[in-house]
Design an enzyme around this catalytic site. Structure first.
Site, PDB file in Angstrom:
ATOM      1  N   LYS A 171      59.513  23.312 -39.925  1.00 33.09           N
ATOM      2  CA  LYS A 171      59.963  22.409 -38.877  1.00 33.09           C
ATOM      3  C   LYS A 171      61.548  22.641 -39.005  1.00 33.09           C
ATOM      4  CE  LYS A 171      56.329  20.502 -36.688  1.00 33.09           C
ATOM      5  NZ  LYS A 171      55.202  21.472 -36.918  1.00 33.09           N
TER       6      LYS A 171
HETATM    7  C1  LIG Z   1      53.634  18.624 -31.501  1.00 31.09           C
HETATM    8  C2  LIG Z   1      53.167  18.217 -33.101  1.00 31.09           C
HETATM    9  N1  LIG Z   1      52.674  17.141 -33.460  1.00 31.09           N
HETATM   10  C3  LIG Z   1      52.581  16.654 -34.557  1.00 31.09           C
HETATM   11  C4  LIG Z   1      52.320  17.559 -35.548  1.00 31.09           C
HETATM   12  C5  LIG Z   1      51.852  17.129 -36.864  1.00 31.09           C
HETATM   13  O1  LIG Z   1      52.723  17.063 -37.818  1.00 31.09           O
HETATM   14  P1  LIG Z   1      52.152  17.375 -39.437  1.00 31.09           P
HETATM   15  O2  LIG Z   1      51.928  18.615 -39.820  1.00 31.09           O
HETATM   16  O3  LIG Z   1      53.727  16.817 -40.200  1.00 31.09           O
HETATM   17  O4  LIG Z   1      51.182  16.358 -39.682  1.00 31.09           O
HETATM   18  C6  LIG Z   1      52.769  18.989 -35.497  1.00 31.09           C
HETATM   19  C7  LIG Z   1      52.724  19.765 -36.593  1.00 31.09           C
HETATM   20  O5  LIG Z   1      52.647  20.996 -36.384  1.00 31.09           O
HETATM   21  C8  LIG Z   1      53.222  19.392 -34.109  1.00 31.09           C
HETATM   22  O6  LIG Z   1      53.550  20.566 -34.023  1.00 31.09           O
END
Ligand SMILES: Cc1ncc(COP(=O)(O)O)c(C=O)c1O
Length: 371
Positions: free
Chosen positions: A187
């Site tokens: 990210k």
């Molecule tokens: C748009 C979006 N929401 C939520 C998430 C969830 O994040 P995490 O992977 O840290 O749980 C992601 C992760 O790729 C995402 O791209």
């Protein structure tokens, strides 16, 4: 798609010092590094409360738990996003209501939201997709009119600004009632494992969320609300403490790379590049995503992969067509944009370490295939 190794090489000394501090103090959970990161992020985002947690998916889930939504309440979100957004809605036994996105910014359609509202609608979850802020001014106006909560999924757009018609700017994730982000390594602000955070300006909600992330406890072994175990560990916070001061520089590097890509593709009949006017601080280019029109997108992808250029289709299947979320409520004709985008999109490498030679090799390779 990302080059975390080269990025680490440049910040190694500071990251190592921060991590060593955790090892020296032996406070691996909720250590001073987590508190320091929370405070620095509150200042950076200009938001009253940051509640660190274990990952972005938890951040979304905890944000929704904090709003006291009830099973069966309808929650509107975008059809074109990563599954985590809809997953937590379904997990909490809320009813996901998927709506189409806009072709221009690939973010949730404002008209789509308006049409999807029913007496059962309780919340909207806009996703700032690929790093570009959704139209929060319009979304907040709808939320106000219909008395809905807004939960911003800011996993992909930390650092992006939302602009308002009075000229003011606010950081994406801090405009709705609550925002959620991810610090997954790739990210824009990534740690070296999993991590996430929730943001809000509401004191009472922040207090509730702080309990929920820690088994519903405010006082040890007193469980006042149903919670979860979702903590950002101190080593991840140490990495984030080293990287947060660089976030604006990182966003700029991404924007510069995007500008160079778009310049090379300008005017090409088969390429719709993210528009130049959007290459500003409302788009922090988590992804650089092209639309390939009237040409063989999959053939181009294979051509790039054969040349050793990573590229990917984010996302290949609309959420309304995923087995887990398919529902007879959804009609294909209501998702023309998402259905088209899944056949056209192609994301090119995007990170903070792209140099001119790499960008030229990538753009030349795209143009070589498309002619
Ligand atoms: C748009 C979006 N929401 C939520 C998430 C969830 O994040 P995490 O992977 O840290 O749980 C992601 C992760 O790729 C995402 O791209």
């Amino acid at each position: 798609m990302v080059d975390l190794k080269s990025q680490y090489e440049k910040i190694k000394d500071s990251v190592n010092v921060y991590i060593q501090e955790v090892l020296d103090t032996n406070t691996y959970i909720n250590g001073p590094q987590v508190h320091q990161f929370q405070k620095s992020l509150e200042e950076y985002l200009d938001v009253k409360h940051v509640i660190p947690c274990a990952n972005g998916t938890d951040a979304l889930q905890i944000a929704m738990m904090g709003l006291d939504l009830k099973p069966g309440d309808e929650v509107i979100t975008a059809d074109f996003t990563f599954a985590a957004t809809v997953e937590v809605i379904a997990l909490l036994q809320l009813t996901p209501v998927l709506v189409d996105v806009d072709m221009f910014n690939m973010n949730i359609s404002i008209e789509g939201i308006k049409k999807a509202i029913t007496p059962k609608t309780k919340a909207i979850v806009p996703v700032h997709l690929f790093g570009r802020a959704a139209n929060m001014e319009a979304i907040m106006a709808i939320a106000k009119e219909y008395k809905l909560y807004v939960i911003e999924d800011n996993a992909q757009a930390i650092g992006a600004n939302c602009k308002f018609s009075d000229g003011t700017k606010k950081k994406a994730g801090t405009i709705g009632h609550v925002g959620a982000t991810s610090f997954f390594p790739s990210k824009n602000l990534g740690c070296y494992g999993d991590g996430g955070a929730i943001f809000t300006n509401d004191d009472a909600l922040a207090h509730k969320l702080r309990g929920i992330v820690n088994h519903g406890m405010y006082e040890r072994y007193h469980h006042d609300v149903v919670g979860v175990n979702s903590r950002l560990d101190s080593i991840q916070a140490a990495v984030l403490n080293a990287k947060l001061p660089l976030l604006d520089e990182y966003s700029k590097a991404r924007q510069d790379a995007a500008r160079k890509y778009s310049t090379a593709f300008e005017g090409h009949k088969n390429i719709v590049a993210p528009s130049i006017c959007s290459i500003c601080d409302c788009h922090v280019f988590h992804q650089y995503t092209l639309r390939i029109i009237d040409a063989d997108r999959n053939g181009l992808m294979q051509h790039l992969l054969d040349k050793g250029i990573p590229c990917a289709i984010y996302y290949p299947i609309p959420l309304h067509s995923q087995k887990a979320y398919a529902d007879s409520r959804y009609k294909e004709e209501n998702f023309p944009v998402t259905n088209q985008l899944v056949t056209e999109v192609l994301s090119l490498p995007m990170h903070t370490e792209l140099d001119d030679e790499q960008i030229k090799f990538i753009t030349d390779s795209v143009l070589e295939y498309l002619g």
